[in-house]
Design a protein around this motif. Structure first.
Motif, short mmCIF file in Angstrom:
data_model
loop_
_atom_site.label_atom_id
_atom_site.label_comp_id
_atom_site.label_asym_id
_atom_site.label_seq_id
_atom_site.Cartn_x
_atom_site.Cartn_y
_atom_site.Cartn_z
N SER A 131 0.80 -1.23 0.00
CA SER A 131 0.00 0.00 0.00
C SER A 131 0.83 1.28 0.00
O SER A 131 0.28 2.37 0.07
N GLU A 133 2.65 2.45 2.34
CA GLU A 133 2.51 3.13 3.63
C GLU A 133 3.69 2.85 4.56
O GLU A 133 3.66 3.25 5.72
N ASN A 139 3.43 8.44 2.73
CA ASN A 139 2.60 7.68 1.79
C ASN A 139 2.62 8.29 0.40
O ASN A 139 2.51 9.51 0.25
N THR A 154 -4.79 4.38 -1.51
CA THR A 154 -3.47 3.83 -1.79
C THR A 154 -3.30 3.63 -3.29
O THR A 154 -4.25 3.24 -3.97
N GLY A 156 -1.36 1.32 -4.18
CA GLY A 156 -0.81 -0.03 -4.15
C GLY A 156 0.66 0.01 -3.80
O GLY A 156 1.26 1.06 -3.63
N ALA A 415 -8.66 -0.13 -5.15
CA ALA A 415 -7.80 0.58 -4.19
C ALA A 415 -8.57 0.91 -2.92
O ALA A 415 -9.72 1.35 -2.98
N MET A 429 -3.47 -7.29 5.12
CA MET A 429 -2.70 -6.60 4.09
C MET A 429 -2.02 -7.61 3.17
O MET A 429 -1.99 -7.45 1.96
N ASN A 432 -3.68 -9.07 0.01
CA ASN A 432 -3.71 -8.33 -1.26
C ASN A 432 -2.90 -9.03 -2.34
O ASN A 432 -3.10 -8.80 -3.52
#
Length: 495
Positions: A131, A133, A139, A154, A156, A415, A429, A432
């Motif tokens: 993401s 992050e 970010n 996000t 991605g 997203a 997470m 994904n």
């Protein structure tokens, strides 16, 4: 001419050849767009001086004629690629101040072909994340929004900055890397095209390592044709990388005929997972119909070990990361913690790594160290390697039975909002990557193609998986899918 930054690689190349535009004009248009897009946090090291210098050199080369396809085209470089004289941090504090004295083979191939570097792009720290992050730069933000909702989404990960920059027309294309889906997932989240080539097709030399048996570089572009153009330049044998394949690189673009009559497209039953959103299921159904209408034969197939892919990946990748990241110790380069009186070398290592690595990297290093430790090596790491062999055999068997490509969803959702998953169980997470990790474990080429929008107006992508070393054939199938889907949507400009 305005909006030059909105051109595709192919369009810009043709305009350069026709002398309708210059590389300097293209580059200035992209630099202007980048300067107005700080809200996206996609570019983290801007290099306008280098860009204009390279653009002028490209124009001189173009004037002489017979320049390569990528000559004069402005691109962004993911921060994982070492670029000579330009900070290369892998989005980590531990590499603060590191400026390489050498060029990664992939970026070197692009620059030798006359490409222009606009700057370095944001990413998850050491490419660990789905993401964007976990970056020390903060970010990266997706240029797409949910309808009228201004929630930051996000783009991605880990190649989030690359995906955001291409989708927002800040550059004509960008480099990415893919260890478990880090090119294909962000491409799907941003309505762009991303291809992970066969393991060994692009050199890993000069690319900061995450998991050496899984990492592979690839292009992130606006169209499938652009992916073919850029991939050809990025590829090639490299004696400096022991895993680089000494196989000729074909002219991928010339293979884009759009003719897939008689091709067998496999639909794996194991990818019909519980809880998959109806929109993703419908997108997959539509993709099947599009390929069938284009003349392909749709075949139901089985990849029986798919359900073990995610757990195997999250043993193998952290194990290799633990080994690769051991070199960051505060001794030779990068961040070193301030020490107190009485601190020895052990305290220096501990403090440096605790300060330098973010929480996600620390988590994966600890998992990796654990599964490699005495008493657990066979129980976890060797077992995961055996599972990996079985996953690869599943694909080998399917391709041996005559399947030309496999169609699956690229992601389990569109997203999501920044912060929506980070506070939850990290496993959420990791899910994904459920559709993408098998491709890395088996070393196969995979491409994400934007094929539709969800109910909130966000892009959705489908993944095609190809036979090893047959990127040209895979790109052609993706080209047929792209033409049938007719995806032309762009994010509304809010930044």
């Amino acid at each position: 001419m305005t909006d030059l930054n909105k051109l595709s690689l192919a369009e810009a190349r043709d305009k350069l050849r026709a002398k309708d535009v210059t590389s300097v004009e293209l580059t200035e248009a992209c630099l202007a767009a980048i300067d107005k897009a700080d809200a996206l946090n996609a570019f983290v090291h801007k290099t306008p001086e280098i860009a204009l210098q390279q653009a002028k050199a490209a124009d001189a080369r173009l004037a002489q004629g017979n320049a390569p396809s990528m000559c004069g085209l402005p691109v962004g470089i993911k921060d994982l690629f070492c670029t000579k004289g330009v900070p290369s941090q892998a989005a980590s504090r531990i590499l603060e101040g590191f400026t390489p004295e050498y060029e990664s083979t992939v970026s070197g191939n692009l620059f030798n072909a006359g490409s222009v570097m606009l700057g370095k792009l944001n990413m998850d720290e050491f490419a660990m994340g789905s993401s964007n992050e976990t970056s020390c730069y903060g970010n990266a933000v997706n240029p797409w929004r949910r309808g009228d909702d201004d929630t930051a989404l996000t783009p991605g990960g880990s190649s989030g900055g690359s995906a955001s920059a291409v989708a927002a027309d800040l550059c004509l294309a960008a480099t990415g890397t893919d260890t478990g889906g880090s090119i294909r997932q962000p491409a799907a989240f941003t309505g762009t095209v991303g291809i992970k080539p066969t393991y060994g097709r692009c050199s890993r030399w000069g690319v900061v390592a995450f998991a050496s048996s899984l990492d592979q570089a690839g292009p992130m572009t606006k169209t499938v044709r652009d992916a073919a153009i850029m991939l050809e330049t990025m590829c090639g044998h490299d004696a400096k990388d022991s895993t680089s394949a000494d196989i000729p690189v074909p002219d991928f673009e010339s293979m884009l005929t759009g003719d897939i009559k008689g091709k067998k497209i496999g639909i794996p039953k194991e990818y019909h997972m519980d809880g998959i959103p109806a929109e993703i299921d419908k997108l997959w159904e539509d993709g099947r119909a599009m390929l069938k209408d284009a003349g392909a034969e749709i075949v139901d197939i089985s990849l029986p070990h798919t359900k073990y892919a995610l757990p195997a990946y999250y043993v193998i990748a952290p194990a290799e990361a633990s080994s690769n990241l051991a070199r960051y110790d505060g001794v030779r380069y990068g961040h070193r913690a301030k020490l107190e009186a009485g601190d020895g070398i052990t305290e220096m290592y501990e403090k440096t790594r605790a300060e330098g690595f973010g929480a996600e990297v620390q988590r994966r290093v600890m998992i990796g160290t654990y599964v490699l430790s005495a008493g657990f090596y066979d129980a976890y790491y060797n077992r995961a390697r055996r599972v990996r062999t079985l996953i690869k055999k599943d694909f080998d068997d399917v391709f041996a039975a005559g399947i030309d490509a496999i169609l699956t969803p690229a992601t389990p959702s569109a997203a999501f909002g920044l912060g929506e998953m980070t506070d939850a169980d990290p496993v959420k997470m990791y899910l994904n990557d459920v559709f993408t990790v098998t491709v890395n474990l088996a070393g196969l080429p995979g491409i994400s193609v934007p094929t539709g929008l969800d109910a909130q107006g966000l892009p959705l992508g489908l993944q095609l998986i190809g036979r090893p070393w047959e990127e040209g054939d895979l790109l052609n199938t993706a080209y047929a899918l792209e033409k049938a889907a007719g995806f032309v949507a762009k994010p509304g400009k809010w930044w």
